[in-house]
Design a protein around this motif. Sequence first.
Motif, PDB file in Angstrom:
ATOM      1  N   MET A   1       0.833  -1.201   0.000  1.00 45.59           N
ATOM      2  CA  MET A   1       0.000   0.000   0.000  1.00 45.59           C
ATOM      3  C   MET A   1       0.872   1.257   0.000  1.00 45.59           C
ATOM      4  SD  MET A   1      -3.014  -1.079  -0.309  1.00 45.59           S
ATOM      5  CE  MET A   1      -4.147   0.235  -0.046  1.00 45.59           C
ATOM      6  N   TRP A   2       0.200   2.365  -0.075  1.00 45.13           N
ATOM      7  CA  TRP A   2       0.885   3.644  -0.122  1.00 45.13           C
ATOM      8  C   TRP A   2       0.653   4.408   1.179  1.00 45.13           C
ATOM      9  CZ3 TRP A   2      -2.309   2.128  -4.324  1.00 45.13           C
ATOM     10  CH2 TRP A   2      -1.606   1.733  -5.455  1.00 45.13           C
ATOM     11  N   GLU A   3       1.494   5.403   1.405  1.00 45.18           N
ATOM     12  CA  GLU A   3       1.333   6.273   2.563  1.00 45.18           C
ATOM     13  C   GLU A   3       0.692   7.566   2.068  1.00 45.18           C
ATOM     14  OE1 GLU A   3       5.010   6.596   4.875  1.00 45.18           O
ATOM     15  OE2 GLU A   3       5.696   4.857   3.724  1.00 45.18           O
ATOM     16  N   LEU A   4      -0.481   7.870   2.583  1.00 41.11           N
ATOM     17  CA  LEU A   4      -1.261   9.009   2.099  1.00 41.11           C
ATOM     18  C   LEU A   4      -0.476  10.308   2.145  1.00 41.11           C
ATOM     19  CD1 LEU A   4      -3.978   9.927   0.975  1.00 41.11           C
ATOM     20  CD2 LEU A   4      -4.745  10.277   3.328  1.00 41.11           C
ATOM     21  N   GLU A   5       0.333  10.491   3.184  1.00 36.89           N
ATOM     22  CA  GLU A   5       1.060  11.759   3.324  1.00 36.89           C
ATOM     23  C   GLU A   5       2.135  11.943   2.252  1.00 36.89           C
ATOM     24  OE1 GLU A   5       2.772   8.667   6.026  1.00 36.89           O
ATOM     25  OE2 GLU A   5       0.763   9.508   5.795  1.00 36.89           O
ATOM     26  N   LYS A   6       2.490  10.883   1.525  1.00 36.57           N
ATOM     27  CA  LYS A   6       3.466  11.003   0.436  1.00 36.57           C
ATOM     28  C   LYS A   6       2.799  11.287  -0.905  1.00 36.57           C
ATOM     29  CE  LYS A   6       7.100   8.063   2.347  1.00 36.57           C
ATOM     30  NZ  LYS A   6       7.906   6.849   2.098  1.00 36.57           N
TER      31      LYS A   6
ATOM     32  N   GLN B   1      -4.966  16.459   4.626  1.00 36.84           N
ATOM     33  CA  GLN B   1      -4.675  15.030   4.649  1.00 36.84           C
ATOM     34  C   GLN B   1      -3.447  14.647   3.828  1.00 36.84           C
ATOM     35  OE1 GLN B   1      -8.127  12.509   4.024  1.00 36.84           O
ATOM     36  NE2 GLN B   1      -9.414  14.287   4.394  1.00 36.84           N
ATOM     37  N   LEU B   2      -3.159  15.432   2.786  1.00 40.02           N
ATOM     38  CA  LEU B   2      -2.021  15.150   1.921  1.00 40.02           C
ATOM     39  C   LEU B   2      -1.618  16.437   1.220  1.00 40.02           C
ATOM     40  CD1 LEU B   2      -3.106  13.372  -1.356  1.00 40.02           C
ATOM     41  CD2 LEU B   2      -4.765  14.161   0.287  1.00 40.02           C
TER      42      LEU B   2
ATOM     43  N   TYR C   1       2.196   9.709  -6.953  1.00 38.34           N
ATOM     44  CA  TYR C   1       2.910   9.173  -5.795  1.00 38.34           C
ATOM     45  C   TYR C   1       4.365   8.939  -6.177  1.00 38.34           C
ATOM     46  CZ  TYR C   1       3.444   6.447  -1.513  1.00 38.34           C
ATOM     47  OH  TYR C   1       3.823   6.003  -0.274  1.00 38.34           O
TER      48      TYR C   1
ATOM     49  N   ILE D   1      -5.624   4.378  -1.083  1.00 39.80           N
ATOM     50  CA  ILE D   1      -4.221   4.731  -0.880  1.00 39.80           C
ATOM     51  C   ILE D   1      -3.773   4.311   0.516  1.00 39.80           C
ATOM     52  CG2 ILE D   1      -2.577   6.642  -0.686  1.00 39.80           C
ATOM     53  CD1 ILE D   1      -4.232   8.101  -2.813  1.00 39.80           C
ATOM     54  N   CYS D   2      -4.650   4.493   1.487  1.00 42.24           N
ATOM     55  CA  CYS D   2      -4.307   4.224   2.884  1.00 42.24           C
ATOM     56  C   CYS D   2      -4.139   2.743   3.177  1.00 42.24           C
ATOM     57  CB  CYS D   2      -5.378   4.779   3.810  1.00 42.24           C
ATOM     58  SG  CYS D   2      -5.705   6.528   3.548  1.00 42.24           S
TER      59      CYS D   2
END
Length: 129
Positions: free
Chosen positions: A1-6, A23-24, A71, A128-129
């Motif tokens: 998965m991905w890290e939302l903040e990135k 959030q991002l 991303y 994404i989360c």
Amino acid sequence: MWELEKAVLITNNDRVYEKYKDQLQVILLKTYEEVLIKARDMVYDRHQLLTHPQASSLKPNQTPFRSVVVYPKGEEDNMKDIMLMEKCIETFRQWQEIAKTPEDYEEKVAEDFKTIDLSVVDNIIPRIC
């Protein structure tokens, strides 16, 4: 998965900006074409597309609003996304030559287009989360 903040959300839709700015990272631009160009530049700078730059069933000259999520990809080859972004910009420009996107939609119609664009983003963010 991905890290939302990135993730980076590129948009010209103020409703998308307001909903996701805390959030991002969100980049708010003025036009649909600017969104495509910024997304292309980020894809060239080693980001991958998390949303399709022509998502929804609307033609590029029908809606004035677009949001794209990218991303950081790292060092892997990104040619597929680069080619897609270039094709999307070309398609957008071709549609503008056929029939330019109206600049003066009634407020209610513009809000409908913003809602459609927002719904595309709303559908991808939980993934994404």
